[in-house]
Design a protein around this motif. Structure first.
Motif, short mmCIF file in Angstrom:
data_model
loop_
_atom_site.label_atom_id
_atom_site.label_comp_id
_atom_site.label_asym_id
_atom_site.label_seq_id
_atom_site.Cartn_x
_atom_site.Cartn_y
_atom_site.Cartn_z
N ILE A 42 0.84 -1.20 0.00
CA ILE A 42 0.00 0.00 0.00
C ILE A 42 0.87 1.25 0.00
O ILE A 42 0.53 2.26 -0.62
CB ILE A 42 -0.95 0.00 1.22
N LEU A 43 2.02 1.18 0.68
CA LEU A 43 2.89 2.34 0.83
C LEU A 43 3.39 2.85 -0.51
O LEU A 43 3.34 4.07 -0.78
CB LEU A 43 4.07 1.99 1.73
N ILE A 44 3.90 1.96 -1.37
CA ILE A 44 4.49 2.42 -2.63
C ILE A 44 3.47 3.14 -3.51
O ILE A 44 3.73 4.27 -3.97
CB ILE A 44 5.16 1.25 -3.37
N PRO A 45 2.28 2.55 -3.77
CA PRO A 45 1.29 3.31 -4.55
C PRO A 45 0.88 4.61 -3.86
O PRO A 45 0.63 5.61 -4.54
CB PRO A 45 0.10 2.34 -4.64
N HIS A 46 0.83 4.60 -2.52
CA HIS A 46 0.45 5.81 -1.79
C HIS A 46 1.49 6.91 -2.00
O HIS A 46 1.13 8.07 -2.26
CB HIS A 46 0.32 5.49 -0.30
N LEU A 47 2.78 6.58 -1.90
CA LEU A 47 3.82 7.58 -2.09
C LEU A 47 3.83 8.10 -3.52
O LEU A 47 4.08 9.29 -3.76
CB LEU A 47 5.18 7.00 -1.72
N ILE A 48 3.58 7.21 -4.49
CA ILE A 48 3.50 7.65 -5.89
C ILE A 48 2.35 8.63 -6.07
O ILE A 48 2.49 9.67 -6.71
CB ILE A 48 3.33 6.43 -6.82
N HIS A 49 1.20 8.31 -5.48
CA HIS A 49 0.04 9.21 -5.58
C HIS A 49 0.34 10.55 -4.92
O HIS A 49 0.03 11.61 -5.49
CB HIS A 49 -1.18 8.57 -4.92
N GLN A 50 0.94 10.53 -3.71
CA GLN A 50 1.24 11.77 -3.01
C GLN A 50 2.24 12.61 -3.79
O GLN A 50 2.13 13.85 -3.83
CB GLN A 50 1.79 11.47 -1.61
N SER A 51 3.21 11.96 -4.43
CA SER A 51 4.19 12.69 -5.25
C SER A 51 3.51 13.35 -6.44
O SER A 51 3.82 14.49 -6.80
CB SER A 51 5.30 11.74 -5.72
N TYR A 52 2.58 12.61 -7.05
CA TYR A 52 1.83 13.17 -8.19
C TYR A 52 1.02 14.39 -7.76
O TYR A 52 1.03 15.43 -8.43
CB TYR A 52 0.90 12.10 -8.77
N VAL A 53 0.32 14.28 -6.63
CA VAL A 53 -0.49 15.41 -6.14
C VAL A 53 0.39 16.60 -5.82
O VAL A 53 0.03 17.75 -6.14
CB VAL A 53 -1.30 14.97 -4.91
N SER A 54 1.55 16.35 -5.19
CA SER A 54 2.46 17.43 -4.86
C SER A 54 2.97 18.15 -6.11
O SER A 54 3.00 19.39 -6.17
CB SER A 54 3.64 16.89 -4.05
N LEU A 55 3.32 17.37 -7.14
CA LEU A 55 3.78 17.95 -8.41
C LEU A 55 2.66 18.73 -9.08
O LEU A 55 2.86 19.84 -9.57
CB LEU A 55 4.30 16.84 -9.33
N ARG A 56 1.47 18.15 -9.09
CA ARG A 56 0.31 18.81 -9.70
C ARG A 56 0.02 20.15 -9.02
O ARG A 56 -0.20 21.17 -9.68
CB ARG A 56 -0.90 17.89 -9.58
#
Length: 373
Positions: A342-356
């Motif tokens: 769960i952690l890896i997809p979560h960090l990818i999503h959070q990174s995407y939101v931060s970049l967006r």
């Protein structure tokens, strides 16, 4: 690690100020760090308890007194808001348990003196959560509408609801149903936490050992160490106060830590308190903890990572590989809260939101607040 002279001055000032000559301190830098860490008011009260305020230079005293006035005002607001929250929930048969800063303020602990607060944390059972949320919404608190992903995060994985802000007073409440995320697999049963309730002036707060345990769990099973130095001082001041008040404090703490499977975190905390402040707390339980948790891996995290990331983030309290150590603690904290799948997809999503949000603006995608009406 050999602590910098400034860090030694700061830590001694906040723990054992009678051991230093106050007039010889680098007050200009110390005031800057105290303000940055939200500890100006705490320093005022520490010096006041030790009857040392008269030895503080005039310019420094003005800063300390200003921090004290600000913290006192916040503490009064916490009492005001907690009374309202307690009243509206208990009228509906829900007894909130006040945690962390609010719990310290309502119990009147030493570490609540001069402390600054960002929000009010309250705990209810998961079965009472929706009802408690609706009661608060009916009384002026509201929260932002969540994205589908964030809604799933809070419902399935988290231990709390999204922050709720009062529509008129601007105060914030975090409503919990546990002390760490459910998805971690380590969340204790609510019945265990409920057994630690003590009623102080009509408010439910955790017992001294429950309060101490929650504080250390919140510190170590976390990815954010921005307030780590202040949180360690919370633990120092609580340990100092509670061990004097209760002869069986450490044994009760060890029993609760063992029952909730947080004994390793207790071991790490006692080791870090000794390393950062030179104080051997809990001598009677340390052998039991060391027999099980004094491992090469734990010593690595204590000496190579935690003791550094728990220092104030200030240019004159510097150390090498700062980014590496904070990143290691960041990942470890996340892994303690989430399984890797769960952690890896979560960090990818959070990174995407931060970049967006960086590219288009943080509030461009905000949804209106939810008042459940």
């Amino acid at each position: 690690m050999n602590p910098s002279p400034l860090l030694l001055q700061l830590s001694t000032l906040l723990t054992e100020p009678q051991k230093i000559v106050l007039a010889q301190l680098d007050w200009q830098e110390i005031i800057h760090i105290l303000r940055e860490c939200g500890l100006l008011g705490c320093a005022f009260y520490v010096l006041n308890r030790n009857q040392l305020l008269e030895q503080v230079p005039t310019f420094a005293f003005k800063h300390l007194h200003s921090g004290k006035a600000y913290a006192d005002r916040q503490k009064a607001q916490v009492h005001f808001e907690s009374r309202i929250i307690n009243d509206v929930l208990t009228q509906e048969g829900i007894q909130p348990i006040f945690l962390k800063g609010a719990g310290y303020a309502l119990r009147g602990t030493l570490n609540s003196q001069g402390r600054v607060f960002s929000d009010i944390d309250a705990l209810v059972s998961k079965e009472e959560l929706k009802k408690a949320q609706q009661v608060l919404f009916n009384n002026g608190w509201c929260s932002k509408q969540l994205s589908e992903y964030d809604n799933k995060y809070y419902i399935q994985w988290a231990h709390e609801l999204p922050p709720m802000h009062h529509s008129h007073r601007g105060t914030t409440i975090d409503l919990h149903h546990n002390i760490i995320p459910l998805v971690s697999g380590r969340a204790p049963k609510f019945s265990v936490l409920k057994n630690e309730i003590q009623i102080i002036d009509g408010y439910a707060v955790l017992s001294p050992h429950g309060m101490f345990l929650h504080s250390l769990v919140h510190l170590l099973i976390n990815e954010d160490f921005k307030n780590g130095y202040r949180d360690m001082l919370d633990l120092y001041w609580m340990a100092t106060e509670f061990e004097q008040q209760q002869q069986d404090f450490w044994q009760n703490l060890l029993q609760l830590a063992t029952e909730t499977s947080f004994a390793k975190e207790l071991y790490l905390t006692l080791a870090l308190l000794n390393m950062l402040f030179g104080k051997q707390f809990g001598r009677q339980i340390q052998p039991q903890l060391a027999n099980k948790f004094d491992t090469k891996n734990n010593r690595f995290w204590i000496k190579k990572v935690y003791q550094y990331v728990l220092q104030p983030n200030h240019s004159k309290i510097g150390y090498s590989f700062k980014t590496y150590r904070h990143f290691a603690a960041y990942i470890k904290g996340h892994m303690a809260k989430m399984p890797i799948k769960i952690l890896i997809p979560h960090l990818i999503h959070q990174s995407y939101v931060s970049l967006r949000d960086t590219l288009f603006g943080k509030h461009h995608f905000d949804k209106p607040e939810n008042n459940m009406k």
